[in-house]
Design a protein around this motif. Sequence first.
Motif, PDB file in Angstrom:
ATOM      1  N   GLU A  45     -18.292  -4.681  23.492  1.00  0.00           N
ATOM      2  CA  GLU A  45     -17.721  -3.432  22.886  1.00  0.00           C
ATOM      3  C   GLU A  45     -18.527  -2.172  23.235  1.00  0.00           C
ATOM      4  O   GLU A  45     -18.100  -1.096  23.597  1.00  0.00           O
ATOM      5  CB  GLU A  45     -17.793  -3.622  21.480  1.00  0.00           C
ATOM      6  N   ALA A  46     -20.040  -2.203  23.157  1.00  0.00           N
ATOM      7  CA  ALA A  46     -20.643  -1.030  23.436  1.00  0.00           C
ATOM      8  C   ALA A  46     -20.549  -0.585  25.016  1.00  0.00           C
ATOM      9  O   ALA A  46     -20.470   0.327  25.248  1.00  0.00           O
ATOM     10  CB  ALA A  46     -22.307  -1.709  23.349  1.00  0.00           C
ATOM     11  N   SER A  47     -20.130  -1.873  25.989  1.00  0.00           N
ATOM     12  CA  SER A  47     -20.178  -1.428  27.241  1.00  0.00           C
ATOM     13  C   SER A  47     -18.719  -0.761  27.640  1.00  0.00           C
ATOM     14  O   SER A  47     -18.459  -0.063  28.386  1.00  0.00           O
ATOM     15  CB  SER A  47     -20.168  -2.610  28.291  1.00  0.00           C
ATOM     16  N   LYS A  48     -17.728  -0.959  26.565  1.00  0.00           N
ATOM     17  CA  LYS A  48     -16.555  -0.538  27.053  1.00  0.00           C
ATOM     18  C   LYS A  48     -16.285   0.873  26.102  1.00  0.00           C
ATOM     19  O   LYS A  48     -15.859   1.575  26.798  1.00  0.00           O
ATOM     20  CB  LYS A  48     -15.480  -1.323  26.055  1.00  0.00           C
ATOM     21  N   GLN A  49     -17.063   1.335  24.955  1.00  0.00           N
ATOM     22  CA  GLN A  49     -16.895   2.355  24.343  1.00  0.00           C
ATOM     23  C   GLN A  49     -17.745   3.454  24.707  1.00  0.00           C
ATOM     24  O   GLN A  49     -17.726   4.609  24.581  1.00  0.00           O
ATOM     25  CB  GLN A  49     -17.040   2.175  22.822  1.00  0.00           C
ATOM     26  N   GLY A  50     -18.879   3.174  25.458  1.00  0.00           N
ATOM     27  CA  GLY A  50     -20.053   4.080  25.762  1.00  0.00           C
ATOM     28  C   GLY A  50     -20.594   4.893  24.768  1.00  0.00           C
ATOM     29  O   GLY A  50     -20.980   4.303  23.851  1.00  0.00           O
ATOM     30  N   ALA A  51     -20.435   6.106  24.923  1.00  0.00           N
ATOM     31  CA  ALA A  51     -21.117   7.007  23.933  1.00  0.00           C
ATOM     32  C   ALA A  51     -20.549   7.089  22.479  1.00  0.00           C
ATOM     33  O   ALA A  51     -21.158   7.244  21.454  1.00  0.00           O
ATOM     34  CB  ALA A  51     -21.284   8.469  24.328  1.00  0.00           C
ATOM     35  N   ALA A  52     -19.309   6.313  22.431  1.00  0.00           N
ATOM     36  CA  ALA A  52     -18.574   6.350  21.104  1.00  0.00           C
ATOM     37  C   ALA A  52     -19.313   5.148  20.158  1.00  0.00           C
ATOM     38  O   ALA A  52     -18.795   5.039  19.084  1.00  0.00           O
ATOM     39  CB  ALA A  52     -17.059   5.968  21.332  1.00  0.00           C
ATOM     40  N   PHE A  53     -19.805   4.354  20.932  1.00  0.00           N
ATOM     41  CA  PHE A  53     -20.563   3.215  19.888  1.00  0.00           C
ATOM     42  C   PHE A  53     -21.615   3.741  19.531  1.00  0.00           C
ATOM     43  O   PHE A  53     -22.568   4.393  20.046  1.00  0.00           O
ATOM     44  CB  PHE A  53     -20.710   2.185  21.216  1.00  0.00           C
ATOM     45  N   ASP A  54     -21.831   3.401  18.140  1.00  0.00           N
ATOM     46  CA  ASP A  54     -23.170   3.616  17.319  1.00  0.00           C
ATOM     47  C   ASP A  54     -24.345   2.493  17.629  1.00  0.00           C
ATOM     48  O   ASP A  54     -24.012   1.617  17.224  1.00  0.00           O
ATOM     49  CB  ASP A  54     -22.845   3.676  15.905  1.00  0.00           C
ATOM     50  N   TYR A 108     -37.004   2.492  15.427  1.00  0.00           N
ATOM     51  CA  TYR A 108     -36.629   3.662  15.334  1.00  0.00           C
ATOM     52  C   TYR A 108     -35.291   3.806  15.579  1.00  0.00           C
ATOM     53  O   TYR A 108     -34.686   3.913  16.747  1.00  0.00           O
ATOM     54  CB  TYR A 108     -37.478   4.605  16.117  1.00  0.00           C
ATOM     55  N   LEU A 109     -34.226   3.852  14.641  1.00  0.00           N
ATOM     56  CA  LEU A 109     -32.663   4.001  14.672  1.00  0.00           C
ATOM     57  C   LEU A 109     -32.163   5.225  14.196  1.00  0.00           C
ATOM     58  O   LEU A 109     -31.140   5.330  13.410  1.00  0.00           O
ATOM     59  CB  LEU A 109     -32.177   2.759  13.854  1.00  0.00           C
ATOM     60  N   GLN A 110     -32.676   6.347  14.342  1.00  0.00           N
ATOM     61  CA  GLN A 110     -32.469   7.566  13.896  1.00  0.00           C
ATOM     62  C   GLN A 110     -31.042   8.081  14.599  1.00  0.00           C
ATOM     63  O   GLN A 110     -30.163   8.776  13.839  1.00  0.00           O
ATOM     64  CB  GLN A 110     -33.490   8.703  14.057  1.00  0.00           C
ATOM     65  N   GLU A 111     -30.896   7.992  15.936  1.00  0.00           N
ATOM     66  CA  GLU A 111     -29.662   8.526  16.673  1.00  0.00           C
ATOM     67  C   GLU A 111     -28.844   7.661  17.016  1.00  0.00           C
ATOM     68  O   GLU A 111     -28.883   6.285  17.246  1.00  0.00           O
ATOM     69  CB  GLU A 111     -30.474   9.120  17.727  1.00  0.00           C
ATOM     70  N   ILE A 138     -31.884   4.709  20.686  1.00  0.00           N
ATOM     71  CA  ILE A 138     -32.557   3.876  19.656  1.00  0.00           C
ATOM     72  C   ILE A 138     -33.928   3.374  20.347  1.00  0.00           C
ATOM     73  O   ILE A 138     -33.906   3.410  21.627  1.00  0.00           O
ATOM     74  CB  ILE A 138     -31.981   2.842  18.971  1.00  0.00           C
ATOM     75  N   GLY A 139     -34.924   3.212  19.687  1.00  0.00           N
ATOM     76  CA  GLY A 139     -36.241   2.661  20.079  1.00  0.00           C
ATOM     77  C   GLY A 139     -36.800   1.674  19.124  1.00  0.00           C
ATOM     78  O   GLY A 139     -36.587   1.669  17.910  1.00  0.00           O
ATOM     79  N   PHE A 140     -37.770   0.846  19.548  1.00  0.00           N
ATOM     80  CA  PHE A 140     -38.580   0.271  18.823  1.00  0.00           C
ATOM     81  C   PHE A 140     -39.884  -0.037  19.602  1.00  0.00           C
ATOM     82  O   PHE A 140     -39.990   0.228  20.785  1.00  0.00           O
ATOM     83  CB  PHE A 140     -38.022  -1.228  18.700  1.00  0.00           C
ATOM     84  N   VAL A 141     -41.044  -0.283  18.881  1.00  0.00           N
ATOM     85  CA  VAL A 141     -42.148  -0.558  19.332  1.00  0.00           C
ATOM     86  C   VAL A 141     -42.644  -2.138  18.792  1.00  0.00           C
ATOM     87  O   VAL A 141     -42.507  -2.525  17.992  1.00  0.00           O
ATOM     88  CB  VAL A 141     -43.323   0.380  18.667  1.00  0.00           C
ATOM     89  N   ARG A 142     -43.156  -2.731  19.988  1.00  0.00           N
ATOM     90  CA  ARG A 142     -43.836  -3.919  19.825  1.00  0.00           C
ATOM     91  C   ARG A 142     -45.321  -3.707  19.531  1.00  0.00           C
ATOM     92  O   ARG A 142     -45.974  -3.055  20.627  1.00  0.00           O
ATOM     93  CB  ARG A 142     -43.667  -4.814  21.075  1.00  0.00           C
ATOM     94  N   HIS A 158     -33.209  11.773  26.592  1.00  0.00           N
ATOM     95  CA  HIS A 158     -33.344  11.695  25.144  1.00  0.00           C
ATOM     96  C   HIS A 158     -34.584  11.288  24.892  1.00  0.00           C
ATOM     97  O   HIS A 158     -35.661  11.081  25.544  1.00  0.00           O
ATOM     98  CB  HIS A 158     -32.466  10.284  24.669  1.00  0.00           C
ATOM     99  N   SER A 159     -35.049  11.772  23.641  1.00  0.00           N
ATOM    100  CA  SER A 159     -36.720  11.531  23.203  1.00  0.00           C
ATOM    101  C   SER A 159     -36.651  10.932  21.749  1.00  0.00           C
ATOM    102  O   SER A 159     -35.777  11.423  20.767  1.00  0.00           O
ATOM    103  CB  SER A 159     -37.459  12.684  23.380  1.00  0.00           C
ATOM    104  N   ILE A 160     -37.544  10.041  21.364  1.00  0.00           N
ATOM    105  CA  ILE A 160     -37.816   9.507  20.016  1.00  0.00           C
ATOM    106  C   ILE A 160     -39.215   9.563  19.912  1.00  0.00           C
ATOM    107  O   ILE A 160     -40.111   9.135  20.665  1.00  0.00           O
ATOM    108  CB  ILE A 160     -37.264   8.108  19.848  1.00  0.00           C
ATOM    109  N   ARG A 161     -39.654  10.195  18.738  1.00  0.00           N
ATOM    110  CA  ARG A 161     -41.080  10.110  18.373  1.00  0.00           C
ATOM    111  C   ARG A 161     -41.372   8.876  17.538  1.00  0.00           C
ATOM    112  O   ARG A 161     -40.727   8.374  16.618  1.00  0.00           O
ATOM    113  CB  ARG A 161     -41.426  11.226  17.321  1.00  0.00           C
ATOM    114  N   MET A 162     -42.342   7.988  18.307  1.00  0.00           N
ATOM    115  CA  MET A 162     -42.422   6.693  17.760  1.00  0.00           C
ATOM    116  C   MET A 162     -44.103   6.500  17.617  1.00  0.00           C
ATOM    117  O   MET A 162     -44.971   7.119  18.483  1.00  0.00           O
ATOM    118  CB  MET A 162     -41.824   5.701  18.597  1.00  0.00           C
ATOM    119  N   ASN A 163     -44.671   5.758  16.681  1.00  0.00           N
ATOM    120  CA  ASN A 163     -46.098   5.453  16.356  1.00  0.00           C
ATOM    121  C   ASN A 163     -46.463   4.156  16.932  1.00  0.00           C
ATOM    122  O   ASN A 163     -45.834   3.264  16.709  1.00  0.00           O
ATOM    123  CB  ASN A 163     -46.318   5.535  15.049  1.00  0.00           C
TER     124      ASN A 163
END
Length: 514
Positions: free
Chosen positions: A327-336, A432-435, A439-443, A466-471
């Motif tokens: 679904e994400a591949s079909k909807q593009g930017a419309a997918f959250d 980090y799922l604010q947008e 989205i981002g994550f840190v291992r 895009h940018s995300i501030r991560m720790n």
Amino acid sequence: MNFIHELKSWFPDFHKRPPLQYMKLGPNRGTEHPLMIQFFTWDAMTQDKSWWRHVADEIPRLADMGFTQIWLPPPNKAAVKDGRGYDAYDLWDLGEFNQKGTIGTRWGTKEELLNACEIAKRHNMDIIIDAVLNHKIGADRTEVFPAVPVDENNRLKETGPVRDIEGWTAYDFPGRGEKYSSLRWNQEHFSGLDWDHKTRTKAIYRIIGSGHKGWSTHVDRELGNYDYLLGINIDHRHPAVQKDLLKWGPWILETTNAVGFRFDAIKHIDRQFLLKFMRATRSSTKADMFAVSELWSGDIKMCLRYIAAFKDQTSFFDVPLHYKFHEASKQGAAFDLRLIMDDTILKVKPGYAVTFVDNHDTVEGQMLESWVGSRFKIQAYALILLREEGYPCVFYGDLYPDGKCFDESIASKLKLLIQARKHFVYGSTRDYLQEKNCIGFVRMGDSKHHPCVVILSNAEGSGAVHSIRMNVGNDHTGSTFSSFMTDGERVEIDAEGWGLFTCSAGETQVWVKL
């Protein structure tokens, strides 16, 4: 201690551990990043050598990349010469006997298969066997017996009177004789079929008469009762059937030195028998035998019912997650993207989730077509390869050119993600799922490995970033992280462990410490 052992003998599922915590995921128990590859596509075939020789040739490279298990196509003799094995004729014939017009299978001879398995063992890769236990196809002769037609959309509803039909239900295995098994299958071992040869009529028939019990009630309820899928439907309640299949399980593992199974189409197999098969094969081979089941449903509630029913004996392909990727591949930017993991096995029961992006059935043109398009393919792989939950499986068709759906750019990036999995992703995950579109994550790393940062986007628009501030933790203040998927980019970590990590729109980026 003796009391505990007695309890385990009384109750086979006493351990009550999710399967991915105790099953064999690689030759070494301490494997930190186990990884499976599905080494075939629906149309897989090579021109200059057999498929088993292709497997043997590629195993050293796959092992070096970090793969620990290789899922092979069904090795059994098929109904036709080029059959994939899902049209199962004889499970005991691995390309050894002259049956169905050929000695070898589509994939090669038994000798070539066993050679590939031996090479896998030498390179510390485990073999996974695709077990097709639901049906048989390609009988040697017909039989006449009573049956009743049923509604294809409601198999509990009869659409006509009982009649004698002529069905392809007699399996004599003339090439194999009685080697390995003496069972000769006939209509009493089956519960249904879809062809009356006498009248040349295609319809679903339930076989009746002496000894027949109708459809199994321990199958999925779709279409009223989903016992019947295709071909000649096996009745797993028949004592002779059980005896034969329960003997075949340990035999195929011992013959190939495989460590476990991928079970095909479990919605259509009697759950009580399949659970018995898993327990019995584990008991006679290894307690940590690997098992993953194909339950093709995007409904997480159905998946949870099956997880409960199989009592920790098998993991499951995360089909709900695959459909999210599709679904994400079909909807593009419309997918959250913040919702990408919701209602998936990975999110709800991660210890049971074998994650995948695509497989042989989801390719364009196949019955279960749900291909994950190129604009989200790498993002999907990043989510299954670089997170700590679940057990990922890479599809051959995404890594090797095979003539359908292959994308060289995707394959190149996928190789980088596999490399990142092997070298950089350790420790707990911080999300980090604010947008919506990024989205981002840190291992967070461990005592031997630095943190690794992953950021992905499904936004559209050339040149956007895009940018995300991560720790990444206080231990890494003042350090520099470098972009792994592309060259030349740098991120400086401040005095509190924060960095501003970037990703181009519609892309995936991995950041590692210099």
